[in-house]
Structure formats: structure tokens, C-alpha cells
Design an enzyme around this catalytic site. Structure first.
Site: not given
Ligand code: SAJ
Length: 443
Positions: A166, A218, A222, A225, A256, A258, A269, A272, A275, A343
Site C-alpha cells: 500500500r 487492494k 485504487n 481513488r 463538509h 463527510r 499516471g 498503479c 491500471k 511511468r
Molecule cells: N492525482 C490527481 N489528483 C489527485 C491525486 C492524484 O490527479 O488528487 C493523480 C496524480 O497526479 C498521479 C495519479 O493521480 O498522476 C496517481 O497518484 P496517486 O498519488 O494517487 O498514486 P501513486 O500511484 O503515486 O501511489 C499510489 C498510492 N497513493 C496514495 O497512497 C496516495 C496508493 O494508492 C497505492 O498504495 C499505491 O499507489 C499502489 O500500490 O497502488
């Protein structure tokens, strides 16, 4: 079980790690630092060679020092011979890449071959733990049948567990040691043994459950997110149309208690998030279920680079330029701020599309080194010099701190700044004498 439990508790269990990449290498180093003997395998000879010299092939804060320490005190070594690692370890981690192919279906080649290899070297009493992100169901449908080809029975003759990593890139070492873990086992003993092992490296809560639940957790994390970012992006696109500032809206909505909307951006990008939703979509399809929300979120996020290209085209019109005549500077080719990792960076399709339009495009990044086929320099002033358009892509802190007036003095012509991450205030950009366009905001 008692024997392996005792060996884990006394740090006498030999830990094998298959896959020494962004997750496998930090994991290997941390177990070695805690006192376990660690043997790691990777298919890349240059990776193995570097690791055995104590030099990290990945860039991650703290990893060089830690690797040097555990290699020097002989607690860790690497090899290309994964068979020997499978044979000589008591606990085996599988931390290999599980990408998607060009049709966005899971490509489990590395995963399957790791299990094939383990199966050929499997003996009674070993514990195997996968950390690779997989479509839920893969452990039971792929890993178990491969391992049982050995004639041994999962749960009875050997233990099998799944615990997804994680950690966030740039904080991997810290997060492996503090994040909570979900550990799924093919049976209770497997989950219990794996959970015991993780308590040796993390202070976070370790929750044991079934193997399918852990796999699902897992990809759900993702996908969540990704959906949240897609929501933010869709709101940003709407706000642009309606003349409302999306950044402000999201900031205020998040007051807010919640509500927690993420940030809109030029695309999603990294290794993780772009994909993993496809791994879930694939598993859903296999189960005869259509994941419409998660699929739509992917579409929205994948379309963001095209939107940025439209913003660039529009901005160039404002300074009486078009793609064929303009010089465009792409600032930040890493997939997000403060990393050198590019990447799946949204900068890639943007640079390529600008080049296809015969635009004079040059990219800059303080950390990353890729050019995506175009011109690239680490020298910011050289890159921005006489540009018609500056496109800020990655939210590097060094960009936030830039003196825009100084930057503008290298651009001796009208220029528009396209801010895809809202690094600057509109007033700040206009005071520096540049036009301003930001994602999710009207001009
Ligand atoms: N991004 C946005 N807006 C946001 C947050 C991110 O556009 O508010 C974009 C970023 O610029 C980036 C992409 O999303 O291009 C991914 O960024 P990220 O920070 O969500 O993810 P990663 O790939 O750097 O790291 C993630 C981990 N993220 C966090 O903990 C915040 C987590 O989700 C996973 O544990 C990990 O990859 C994984 O193994 O998948």
C-alpha cells in the site's frame, strides 16, 4: 505450523523475495534490517549486479543507505536464479509486476512464471505470500493450481497468503513500516503466519481475512481513488464551461465533514492507479458483471490529456500562434510532483500529440529524464526561452516556488501559462505579464 512460527519469531526464517522492484527491494531491505537473512531474485542481471554492490537500481528516499548497510553486513543478497531462492527460503514473497496488455486485459506472465518456478521447488512447510496487485480470484484460480502441480496441497502442506502493498512512491520505506495491512490466507494458519511476519516490519494494524477479500481490498482502494479523481475532473470540466472556479468549489465542499474530493489534474499516471481498475473490471467481467461507474471513471481520466491539448490550442490562439508555428514548453514530465517517475505520465500523450502536430515542443523536469521522443533539458531557462506557451504538468514543489517574473524575462514575446495543477494564482501569472489558463477555471 509451530516450527515456522518459531523461526519467524526468532528471525531464523530465511526470507526469499521474487521481484526486486519498487516494492520488492524496499521489502527485502527492511526484513534484512530487522535481522532476517534475505535472498532476492530478479530476472534483470544488471539489477542483481547493482544490488549486490549495495547500489539501489530504484530511486526512493533512504533506499541507497539501507541497501548498502544490509548488503555490507551480508543480511541480503540477490541472484537471477529464482529457483534457488524458491528452494532455499522458508518464506517466499512474490512481488512481480502485473501490468495490463494493449487491450487492457491483465497480463499475468511474470506472476504465473514466478508461481511455476516456486511450484518446481516447493517443499512442505513453506509460506508463500503475494503482494502483486491481481484481479480478485487470481490466487485461487492461478496460484493454487500452479503450486499444487507439485503434488502438495495448499493450506495442508504449505501456507499461502496475499497481502497487497500500500506504499506510495517516494515514501515507500516509511509507509511499509507504518501502514496497516490486510492479510488474506488460503486458510486461517496461512493468514496467521503471514500476519505474524508483517508485525515484524510494520507498526500499523494487521488485519487477517480471506485471500479473496484481501485481493479485492487492494483493487477497490485504487479504483476508489481513480473514481474520486474522475469525479474531481468532471466537476473541473463543468466549472470551466460555467465560469466557476473548480478549485474553490472543491476546497469549500471539502469543508463538509463527510466530503473529501481529490484534485482535478491533467490525467492519472503512475504504475498503479491507471491500471488497477482494469484488473477489477476484468474480474467483474469474468463474474458476468458490468462495472459501469469504474469503467466510466477510467474514460474520464484517460481523456484529460486530450483536454489539456485543447487548452494549449486555445491558449496559442490568444497569442496569435498555432501548433505548427509555436514553441511549447512542457514543464514536469513525471507523473506527479516531487518524483522522477514518469511511468504512464499524462505528459507523454501530450508531448507526442504536440509533436504530431509539428509543434516545436521541449520538455523540462527537475528529476525525471525522459523526453518521450521530443527535446528535453534540465535547464529551465533554456526550455522556457522564447516559448509561446508554458504548460505546467507535474506539481513539483520547485515549480510552485518559481519567480514568474524572472521566468517571463527569458520569454521575450507574448506567452500564455497553462496551469494543469493550479500551482499559481491567476493574478500572479498576469502580474508577471503572461496570459493564464488553468484546468477547472475560466480565464
Ligand atoms: N492525482 C490527481 N489528483 C489527485 C491525486 C492524484 O490527479 O488528487 C493523480 C496524480 O497526479 C498521479 C495519479 O493521480 O498522476 C496517481 O497518484 P496517486 O498519488 O494517487 O498514486 P501513486 O500511484 O503515486 O501511489 C499510489 C498510492 N497513493 C496514495 O497512497 C496516495 C496508493 O494508492 C497505492 O498504495 C499505491 O499507489 C499502489 O500500490 O497502488
Amino acid at each position: 505450523m509451530e516450527d515456522l512460527e518459531k523461526r519467524i519469531k526468532e528471525k531464523k526464517a530465511v526470507i526469499g523475495i521474487i521481484g526486486l522492484g519498487y516494492v520488492g527491494l524496499p521489502l527485502a531491505c527492511l526484513f534484512a534490517e530487522k535481522g532476517y537473512d534475505v535472498i532476492g531474485a530478479d530476472i534483470k542481471p544488471e539489477t542483481v549486479e547493482q544490488i549486490n554492490k549495495g547500489i539501489s537500481p530504484i530511486s526512493e528516499p533512504g533506499i541507497n543507505e539501507l541497501l548498502y548497510k544490509v548488503v555490507s553486513n551480508r543480511k541480503m543478497k540477490a541472484t537471477t536464479d529464482s529457483g534457488s531462492v524458491a528452494r532455499d527460503s522458508d518464506v517466499l514473497f512474490v512481488v512481480v509486476q502485473t501490468p495490463i496488455d494493449k487491450d487492457k486485459n491483465p497480463d499475468l506472465t511474470a506472476f504465473t512464471s514466478a508461481y511455476e518456478n516456486i511450484s518446481q521447488n516447493l517443499t512442505k512447510g513453506k509460506l508463500i505470500i503475494s503482494e502483486s496487485t491481481v484481479p480478485p480470484g487470481t490466487m485461487k484460480n492461478v496460484a493454487v493450481p500452479k503450486l499444487e502441480k507439485s503434488g502438495l496441497k495448499a493450506g495442508a502442506d504449505f501456507y499461502l497468503a496475499y497481502s497487497p502493498e500500500r506504499a506510495i512512491p517516494t515514501k515507500t520505506l516509511a509507509e511499509i513500516q507504518t501502514n496497516g495491512r490486510i492479510v488474506g490466507g488460503v486458510n486461517e494458519e496461512s493468514a496467521k503466519l503471514a500476519a505474524l511476519l508483517y508485525t515484524k516490519i510494520t507498526s500499523g494494524e494487521v488485519s487477517a481475512d480471506s485471500i479473496e477479500t484481501a485481493e479485492m481490498v487492494k483493487v477497490v482502494e485504487n479504483a476508489f481513488r481513480d473514481v474520486n479523481i474522475a469525479f474531481a475532473n468532471e466537476i473541473a470540466l463543468l466549472c470551466e464551461k460555467m465560469g466557476i472556479n473548480a478549485s474553490k468549489v472543491i476546497k469549500l465542499a471539502n469543508k463538509h465533514p463527510r466530503v473529501n474530493i481529490l484534485e482535478p489534474g491533467p490525467g492519472v499516471g503512475g504504475h498503479c492507479i491507471p491500471k488497477d481498475p482494469y484488473l477489477l473490471i476484468h474480474a467483474a467481467k469474468t463474474a458476468g458483471f458490468d462495472l459501469s461507474l469504474i469503467s466510466q471513471a477510467r474514460k474520464i481520466n484517460e481523456a484529460m490529456p486530450t483536454h489539456v491539448i485543447k487548452m494549449i490550442e486555445q491558449s496559442l490562439k490568444e497569442v496569435n500562434q498555432d501548433m505548427k508555428t509555436a514553441k511549447v514548453a512542457i514543464l514536469g514530465i513525471a507523473y506527479k510532483g516531487n518524483t522522477d517517475d514518469s511511468r504512464n505520465s499524462p505528459a507523454e500523450p501530450i508531448v507526442k500529440s504536440l509533436m504530431d502536430s509539428k509543434c516545436n515542443v521541449i520538455s523540462h523536469d527537475p528529476y525525471a529524464k525522459h523526453d518521450f521522443g521530443g527535446k528535453f533539458s534540465n535547464d529551465l531557462i533554456e526550455v522556457v526561452k522564447d516559448s509561446d506557451c508554458l504548460v505546467f504538468m507535474a506539481d513539483h514543489d520547485v515549480y510552485r516556488k518559481l519567480d514568474l517574473c524572472e521566468l517571463k524575462s527569458a520569454i521575450k514575446k507574448p506567452c500564455v501559462l497553462v496551469d494543469t495543477r493550479r500551482l499559481f494564482e491567476s493574478r500572479q501569472v498576469m502580474d508577471a505579464g503572461m496570459g493564464y489558463a488553468a484546468l477547472g477555471t475560466t480565464r
